[in-house]
Write an enzyme that holds these catalytic residues in place. Structure first.
Site, PDB file in Angstrom:
ATOM      1  N   VAL A  60       0.703  -0.989  -0.063  1.00  0.00           N
ATOM      2  CA  VAL A  60      -0.049   0.132   0.105  1.00  0.00           C
ATOM      3  C   VAL A  60       1.296   1.293  -0.149  1.00  0.00           C
ATOM      4  O   VAL A  60      -0.397   2.405   0.026  1.00  0.00           O
ATOM      5  CB  VAL A  60      -1.280  -0.144   0.950  1.00  0.00           C
ATOM      6  CG1 VAL A  60      -2.285  -1.686   0.976  1.00  0.00           C
ATOM      7  CG2 VAL A  60      -0.009  -0.133   2.439  1.00  0.00           C
ATOM      8  N   ASN A  86      -7.704  -2.386   4.604  1.00  0.00           N
ATOM      9  CA  ASN A  86      -7.447  -3.093   6.067  1.00  0.00           C
ATOM     10  C   ASN A  86      -5.875  -3.153   6.291  1.00  0.00           C
ATOM     11  O   ASN A  86      -5.452  -3.216   7.754  1.00  0.00           O
ATOM     12  CB  ASN A  86      -8.244  -4.342   6.197  1.00  0.00           C
ATOM     13  CG  ASN A  86      -7.110  -5.419   7.354  1.00  0.00           C
ATOM     14  OD1 ASN A  86      -7.937  -5.426   8.366  1.00  0.00           O
ATOM     15  ND2 ASN A  86      -6.169  -6.487   7.034  1.00  0.00           N
ATOM     16  N   SER A 137      -9.467   2.216  14.063  1.00  0.00           N
ATOM     17  CA  SER A 137      -8.750   2.215  15.403  1.00  0.00           C
ATOM     18  C   SER A 137      -9.545   2.635  15.912  1.00  0.00           C
ATOM     19  O   SER A 137     -10.065   3.477  15.831  1.00  0.00           O
ATOM     20  CB  SER A 137      -7.418   1.963  15.862  1.00  0.00           C
ATOM     21  OG  SER A 137      -7.618   1.597  17.306  1.00  0.00           O
ATOM     22  N   TYR A 150       0.668   5.726  14.901  1.00  0.00           N
ATOM     23  CA  TYR A 150      -0.022   5.405  15.387  1.00  0.00           C
ATOM     24  C   TYR A 150      -2.526   6.078  15.412  1.00  0.00           C
ATOM     25  O   TYR A 150      -3.198   5.744  13.936  1.00  0.00           O
ATOM     26  CB  TYR A 150      -0.181   4.364  16.263  1.00  0.00           C
ATOM     27  CG  TYR A 150      -1.643   3.068  15.883  1.00  0.00           C
ATOM     28  CD1 TYR A 150      -1.604   2.331  14.676  1.00  0.00           C
ATOM     29  CD2 TYR A 150      -2.704   2.808  16.432  1.00  0.00           C
ATOM     30  CE1 TYR A 150      -2.291   0.969  14.172  1.00  0.00           C
ATOM     31  CE2 TYR A 150      -3.355   1.873  16.207  1.00  0.00           C
ATOM     32  CZ  TYR A 150      -3.375   0.913  14.876  1.00  0.00           C
ATOM     33  OH  TYR A 150      -4.453  -0.350  14.649  1.00  0.00           O
ATOM     34  N   LYS A 154      -4.557   6.974  12.339  1.00  0.00           N
ATOM     35  CA  LYS A 154      -5.820   6.020  12.322  1.00  0.00           C
ATOM     36  C   LYS A 154      -6.927   7.399  12.503  1.00  0.00           C
ATOM     37  O   LYS A 154      -8.231   7.096  12.360  1.00  0.00           O
ATOM     38  CB  LYS A 154      -5.755   5.253  13.584  1.00  0.00           C
ATOM     39  CG  LYS A 154      -5.388   3.788  13.336  1.00  0.00           C
ATOM     40  CD  LYS A 154      -5.739   3.084  11.846  1.00  0.00           C
ATOM     41  CE  LYS A 154      -5.178   1.453  11.677  1.00  0.00           C
ATOM     42  NZ  LYS A 154      -5.234   0.795  10.305  1.00  0.00           N
ATOM     43  N   ILE A 183      -8.115  -6.762  19.323  1.00  0.00           N
ATOM     44  CA  ILE A 183      -7.742  -7.962  18.889  1.00  0.00           C
ATOM     45  C   ILE A 183      -6.926  -8.404  18.651  1.00  0.00           C
ATOM     46  O   ILE A 183      -5.662  -8.834  19.170  1.00  0.00           O
ATOM     47  CB  ILE A 183      -8.930  -7.884  17.572  1.00  0.00           C
ATOM     48  CG1 ILE A 183      -9.835  -6.414  17.072  1.00  0.00           C
ATOM     49  CG2 ILE A 183      -8.625  -8.865  16.219  1.00  0.00           C
ATOM     50  CD1 ILE A 183     -11.020  -6.912  17.960  1.00  0.00           C
TER      51      ILE A 183
HETATM   52  N1  NAP Z   1      -5.226  -5.824  15.748  1.00  0.00           N
HETATM   53  C1  NAP Z   1      -6.002  -4.831  16.734  1.00  0.00           C
HETATM   54  O1  NAP Z   1      -5.950  -4.888  17.976  1.00  0.00           O
HETATM   55  C2  NAP Z   1      -6.476  -3.664  16.086  1.00  0.00           C
HETATM   56  C3  NAP Z   1      -7.257  -2.939  16.950  1.00  0.00           C
HETATM   57  C4  NAP Z   1      -6.969  -1.964  15.522  1.00  0.00           C
HETATM   58  C5  NAP Z   1      -6.504  -1.480  14.935  1.00  0.00           C
HETATM   59  N2  NAP Z   1      -6.428  -3.023  14.116  1.00  0.00           N
HETATM   60  C6  NAP Z   1      -6.567  -2.711  12.465  1.00  0.00           C
HETATM   61  O2  NAP Z   1      -6.877  -3.295  11.844  1.00  0.00           O
HETATM   62  C7  NAP Z   1      -6.190  -4.101  10.924  1.00  0.00           C
HETATM   63  C8  NAP Z   1      -5.664  -5.692  10.504  1.00  0.00           C
HETATM   64  O3  NAP Z   1      -4.931  -5.844  11.775  1.00  0.00           O
HETATM   65  P1  NAP Z   1      -4.155  -6.991  12.347  1.00  0.00           P
HETATM   66  O4  NAP Z   1      -3.965  -6.924  13.704  1.00  0.00           O
HETATM   67  O5  NAP Z   1      -5.020  -8.149  11.638  1.00  0.00           O
HETATM   68  O6  NAP Z   1      -2.830  -6.918  11.311  1.00  0.00           O
HETATM   69  P2  NAP Z   1      -1.575  -7.968  11.472  1.00  0.00           P
HETATM   70  O7  NAP Z   1      -2.298  -9.098  11.669  1.00  0.00           O
HETATM   71  O8  NAP Z   1       0.087  -7.420  11.746  1.00  0.00           O
HETATM   72  O9  NAP Z   1      -1.690  -8.148   9.862  1.00  0.00           O
HETATM   73  C9  NAP Z   1      -1.624  -6.528   8.879  1.00  0.00           C
HETATM   74  C10 NAP Z   1      -1.586  -7.323   7.695  1.00  0.00           C
HETATM   75  O10 NAP Z   1      -1.284  -6.015   6.966  1.00  0.00           O
HETATM   76  C11 NAP Z   1      -0.899  -6.257   5.962  1.00  0.00           C
HETATM   77  N3  NAP Z   1       0.292  -4.670   5.512  1.00  0.00           N
HETATM   78  C12 NAP Z   1       1.364  -4.554   5.637  1.00  0.00           C
HETATM   79  N4  NAP Z   1       2.334  -2.940   5.888  1.00  0.00           N
HETATM   80  C13 NAP Z   1       2.016  -3.584   4.734  1.00  0.00           C
HETATM   81  C14 NAP Z   1       2.622  -2.727   3.312  1.00  0.00           C
HETATM   82  N5  NAP Z   1       3.158  -1.973   3.749  1.00  0.00           N
HETATM   83  N6  NAP Z   1       1.125  -3.291   1.938  1.00  0.00           N
HETATM   84  C15 NAP Z   1       0.240  -3.796   2.651  1.00  0.00           C
HETATM   85  N7  NAP Z   1       0.318  -5.058   3.182  1.00  0.00           N
HETATM   86  C16 NAP Z   1       0.593  -4.493   4.668  1.00  0.00           C
HETATM   87  C17 NAP Z   1       0.175  -6.889   6.495  1.00  0.00           C
HETATM   88  O11 NAP Z   1       0.685  -8.086   5.425  1.00  0.00           O
HETATM   89  P3  NAP Z   1       2.328  -9.501   5.184  1.00  0.00           P
HETATM   90  O12 NAP Z   1       1.896 -10.254   5.791  1.00  0.00           O
HETATM   91  O13 NAP Z   1       2.362  -9.199   3.419  1.00  0.00           O
HETATM   92  O14 NAP Z   1       3.059  -7.799   5.631  1.00  0.00           O
HETATM   93  C18 NAP Z   1      -0.831  -8.205   6.826  1.00  0.00           C
HETATM   94  O15 NAP Z   1      -1.952  -8.616   6.169  1.00  0.00           O
HETATM   95  C19 NAP Z   1      -4.596  -2.913  10.769  1.00  0.00           C
HETATM   96  O16 NAP Z   1      -5.460  -1.687  10.339  1.00  0.00           O
HETATM   97  C20 NAP Z   1      -4.648  -2.275  12.455  1.00  0.00           C
HETATM   98  O17 NAP Z   1      -3.958  -1.244  12.737  1.00  0.00           O
HETATM   99  C21 NAP Z   1      -6.048  -3.887  14.405  1.00  0.00           C
END
Ligand code: NAP
Length: 245
Positions: A60, A86, A137, A150, A154, A183
């Site tokens: 992205v 996402n 978030s 961060y 967001k 999460i």
């Molecule tokens: N987990 C939480 O507690 C939480 C809370 C609030 C919001 N969120 C938001 O929810 C979303 C997903 O979070 P998650 O917890 O599922 O995170 P995660 O398990 O760390 O996964 C992150 C995802 O983003 C992709 N990504 C990272 N850098 C990228 C880039 N430069 N280009 C394209 N893809 C990229 C990764 O792809 P690769 O594997 O290919 O690197 C992976 O698929 C995020 O936006 C996060 O900020 C998460």
């Protein structure tokens, strides 16, 4: 009639290699959608073909990746029905310790990447309209220690989404946001790896636990379907009551 039907809709989900995005990709597939799942690298999307998901590489931070892939989806299916932005990264760097490259990386990934993808979708579909779901978030709404940049990205995604919802409303676009709380994914590894941090964090969540990635799916299906046809510029908070207090 199933108001929440997404069968046959083409959906592109960024950051679908793992965590929330992977669960969304599998959930939309199970609901009958034609799913394109993006990861940042070819290795991230290798598992998708055998799961019935079309794996594509979209870093992205790149100016062209999303534009090119959305163009191919349009050519093949006539339309991309829903874009779910996402992909995201988090750090636990104290505000005073941020270096320029880390600052730029998080802004490019979490904010500029979302904007670019929305713009690419609009450029390809401005005559047909579309549906955008941006994953922000709860930290885009409230502040927290060690989350300065961060949180800023967001919060920017939330207001960007409202602005696009208004600007593109007459072109048939809806733009909404999902704000997850904490999460259970790789992103929260830094919280889960230390028992005392986890118990402190969990005690601040009224439901007393982290959310599961599957618990984001319902909000995404709602926003992607006709059940939300009159909803735009809004955020849905999915956080176990964390910021209701
Ligand atoms: N987990 C939480 O507690 C939480 C809370 C609030 C919001 N969120 C938001 O929810 C979303 C997903 O979070 P998650 O917890 O599922 O995170 P995660 O398990 O760390 O996964 C992150 C995802 O983003 C992709 N990504 C990272 N850098 C990228 C880039 N430069 N280009 C394209 N893809 C990229 C990764 O792809 P690769 O594997 O290919 O690197 C992976 O698929 C995020 O936006 C996060 O900020 C998460």
């Amino acid at each position: 009639m199933n108001l929440f039907d997404v069968k046959g809709k083409t959906v592109l989900i960024t950051g679908a290699s793992r965590g929330i995005g992977k669960t969304l990709a599998l959930g939309f597939r199970d609901a009958g959608a034609i799913v394109y799942g993006a990861g940042s690298r070819p290795e991230s999307v290798e598992w998708m073909a055998k799961e019935g998901i079309n794996g594509v590489v979209i870093d992205v931070r790149s100016e062209k990746d999303a534009y090119n892939e959305i163009g191919k989806i349009r050519e093949k299916h006539g339309k991309l029905n829903c874009l779910i932005n996402n992909a995201g990264i988090a750090t636990n760097t104290p505000a005073s310790g941020f270096k320029e490259d880390e600052l730029q990386n998080i802004i490019q990934t979490n904010y500029a990447g979302v904007f670019r993808n929305c713009q690419a979708y609009y450029k390809h579909h401005k005559k047909d309209g579309g549906n955008i779901i941006n994953v922000a978030s709860v930290l885009g709404i409230v502040g927290s220690k060690l989350a300065s940049v961060y949180s800023g990205t967001k919060g920017a995604v939330i207001t960007l989404s409202k602005a696009l919802a208004i600007e593109w409303c007459n072109s048939g676009y809806r733009v909404n946001v999902i704000c997850p709380g904490l999460i259970d994914t790789d992103m929260t590894e830094m919280i889960k790896s230390k028992d005392y941090i986890l118990s402190q964090v969990v005690s601040a969540i009224p439901m007393g636990r982290l959310g599961k990635p599957e618990e984001i799916l319902g909000a995404a299906i709602y926003l992607a379907s006709d059940a939300s046809s009159y909803v735009t510029g809004q955020e849905i908070i999915v956080d176990g009551g964390m910021i209701a207090q």
